[in-house]
Design an enzyme around this catalytic site. Structure first.
Site, PDB file in Angstrom:
ATOM      1  N   CYS A 117      -4.546   9.427   1.282  1.00  0.00           N
ATOM      2  CA  CYS A 117      -3.129   9.058   1.317  1.00  0.00           C
ATOM      3  C   CYS A 117      -2.571   9.427  -0.048  1.00  0.00           C
ATOM      4  O   CYS A 117      -2.981   8.855  -1.066  1.00  0.00           O
ATOM      5  CB  CYS A 117      -2.977   7.559   1.582  1.00  0.00           C
ATOM      6  SG  CYS A 117      -1.277   6.956   1.443  1.00  0.00           S
ATOM      7  N   CYS A 143      -2.557  -2.300   2.954  1.00  0.00           N
ATOM      8  CA  CYS A 143      -2.737  -1.535   1.722  1.00  0.00           C
ATOM      9  C   CYS A 143      -3.027  -2.487   0.566  1.00  0.00           C
ATOM     10  O   CYS A 143      -2.175  -3.292   0.197  1.00  0.00           O
ATOM     11  CB  CYS A 143      -1.491  -0.716   1.417  1.00  0.00           C
ATOM     12  SG  CYS A 143      -1.010   0.407   2.749  1.00  0.00           S
ATOM     13  N   CYS A 149       6.947   3.105 -13.736  1.00  0.00           N
ATOM     14  CA  CYS A 149       6.279   1.894 -13.259  1.00  0.00           C
ATOM     15  C   CYS A 149       6.630   0.665 -14.091  1.00  0.00           C
ATOM     16  O   CYS A 149       6.482   0.663 -15.319  1.00  0.00           O
ATOM     17  CB  CYS A 149       4.772   2.108 -13.250  1.00  0.00           C
ATOM     18  SG  CYS A 149       3.857   0.705 -12.576  1.00  0.00           S
ATOM     19  N   CYS A 190      -1.391  -3.209 -16.862  1.00  0.00           N
ATOM     20  CA  CYS A 190      -1.911  -1.845 -16.744  1.00  0.00           C
ATOM     21  C   CYS A 190      -1.840  -1.119 -18.091  1.00  0.00           C
ATOM     22  O   CYS A 190      -0.807  -1.149 -18.762  1.00  0.00           O
ATOM     23  CB  CYS A 190      -1.135  -1.059 -15.692  1.00  0.00           C
ATOM     24  SG  CYS A 190      -1.859   0.577 -15.380  1.00  0.00           S
ATOM     25  N   ARG A 198       5.487   9.088   5.453  1.00  0.00           N
ATOM     26  CA  ARG A 198       5.964   7.711   5.364  1.00  0.00           C
ATOM     27  C   ARG A 198       7.168   7.589   4.443  1.00  0.00           C
ATOM     28  O   ARG A 198       7.143   8.062   3.304  1.00  0.00           O
ATOM     29  CB  ARG A 198       4.832   6.797   4.848  1.00  0.00           C
ATOM     30  CG  ARG A 198       5.162   5.310   4.891  1.00  0.00           C
ATOM     31  CD  ARG A 198       3.937   4.454   4.551  1.00  0.00           C
ATOM     32  NE  ARG A 198       2.747   5.064   5.090  1.00  0.00           N
ATOM     33  CZ  ARG A 198       1.716   5.477   4.343  1.00  0.00           C
ATOM     34  NH1 ARG A 198       1.710   5.287   3.052  1.00  0.00           N
ATOM     35  NH2 ARG A 198       0.691   6.048   4.926  1.00  0.00           N
ATOM     36  N   CYS A 232       2.841   5.276 -17.287  1.00  0.00           N
ATOM     37  CA  CYS A 232       3.656   5.943 -16.273  1.00  0.00           C
ATOM     38  C   CYS A 232       5.121   5.473 -16.399  1.00  0.00           C
ATOM     39  O   CYS A 232       5.398   4.272 -16.313  1.00  0.00           O
ATOM     40  CB  CYS A 232       3.119   5.648 -14.879  1.00  0.00           C
ATOM     41  SG  CYS A 232       1.368   6.084 -14.668  1.00  0.00           S
ATOM     42  N   CYS A 256      -6.400   0.549   3.485  1.00  0.00           N
ATOM     43  CA  CYS A 256      -6.131   1.599   2.500  1.00  0.00           C
ATOM     44  C   CYS A 256      -6.197   0.940   1.123  1.00  0.00           C
ATOM     45  O   CYS A 256      -5.514  -0.053   0.873  1.00  0.00           O
ATOM     46  CB  CYS A 256      -4.757   2.224   2.727  1.00  0.00           C
ATOM     47  SG  CYS A 256      -4.349   3.541   1.537  1.00  0.00           S
TER      48      CYS A 256
END
Length: 335
Positions: free
Chosen positions: A206, A114, A77, A70, A276, A74, A146
């Site tokens: 979501c 997901c 992460c 990626c 959740r 962030c 999702c």
């Protein structure tokens, strides 16, 4: 504030159940309440949860369809470009692996599959892979889909809707004020723009966040209020798993009681939304995990993106011991 000041959390719940939206001060009072009040707060939150969701629990299954690689920074992460954590790195998985994961999701009584990739946003190859696999999964298994593919354009969102995606996950992660402290390669506004594209395409939202990244109580409340304003259908609340090799490694400010108060606050602020318990519940709620379901009404079953969850049977046992029931498409199934 009178109800909260005198400790009558049920008075605050009465107002929420009567259709009143609680304000910032009341939300903050939940987070800042003495830990000895946690059971009273949860009892009040449970009344709201029960009104809208009964004693049902919806299960979600997470598939890391593309790992690492990626370009974003962030800080939380393990898959970001600045992380040195030893995570697997692979491009989007082939059809067989994605279908096999869908089979596992169905076997684990999940309502929703997901599909997640690590990326700033999907490239054309990844979009086509998702567009191809989603109809096949839905045709073979009775699963909601999702997709979590990073930042989306209006065209991306329209294509996902056409492919049969039910819902898109794109977390706000924290407050607008705190966002620059955890990421510099994109903005809070970029994330909100993606959510607007998803909504305009006719899919459900979501979106949630991560607690424990050095934010203040005000930041946590800001995020809850922002999600209420966006009218998101589903709110995953994560508790930071401070992975070694990430900028936030060693960040361990959370207690089980604070996590429970955060879940309760999100229920008070977003009374009828799906809430959740997500990543980090095992390490931060620890022995108090079952109490989280008195505020939340859904959870992931199995592992997360790059970290392990507890065995699925432990989740089924926990749900059964609470007297709750797993639901799939509004029908209960045996745990």
């Amino acid at each position: 504030m009178h109800d909260v000041a005198t400790g009558t959390w049920h008075g605050l719940a009465d107002r929420v159940l009567a259709g009143e939206s609680i304000g910032r001060d009341e939300a903050l009072s939940i987070l800042r309440a003495d830990d000895t009040q946690v059971l009273d707060i949860l009892a009040a939150a449970y009344r709201i949860r029960h009104r809208y969701h009964g004693n049902t629990v919806q299960l979600y299954f997470l598939m890391n369809a593309k790992s690492g690689l990626c370009p974003e920074d962030c800080g939380y992460c393990s898959q970001s470009k600045i992380s040195t954590a030893p995570v697997e790195k692979y491009t989007i998985l082939n059809r067989e692996k994605l279908m096999d994961a869908a089979r596992v999701a169905a076997e684990r009584k999940a309502k929703t599959y997901c599909l997640v990739i690590s990326a700033r946003g999907p490239n054309e190859r990844e979009m086509k892979a998702v567009e191809t696999i989603v109809p096949e999964i839905k045709a073979k298994y009775d699963l909601k889909i999702c997709a979590c593919l990073g930042l989306l354009t209006e065209e991306h969102a329209q294509r996902l809707k056409a492919a049969g995606v039910d819902r898109v996950n794109h977390n706000l992660n924290t407050s607008e004020n705190h966002y620059k402290e955890i990421c510099t390669t994109h903005t809070f506004a970029d994330r909100k723009e993606t959510l607007h594209h998803v909504r305009n395409a006719g899919m459900e939202l979501c979106s949630g966040g991560i607690i424990g990244m050095g934010e203040t109580d005000d930041d946590v409340v800001d995020m809850a209020m922002e999600l209420r304003e966006l009218k998101v259908e589903s709110i995953p609340l994560n508790f930071l798993n401070a992975v070694d090799g990430t900028p936030l490694e060693g960040n361990d400010q959370l207690t089980p009681a604070y996590c429970l108060k955060a879940l309760a606050m999100f229920r008070f602020v977003n009374p009828d939304r799906e809430l959740r318990i997500s990543g980090g519940r095992e390490i931060h709620l620890r022995s108090l995990q079952p109490l989280g379901l008195y505020a939340a009404n859904s959870m992931f079953v199995g592992d997360y993106l790059t970290t392990q969850g507890q065995p699925p049977q432990a989740d089924y046992d926990m749900i059964r011991d609470l007297g709750f029931e797993v639901t799939i498409n509004e029908e209960t199934v045996s745990s």
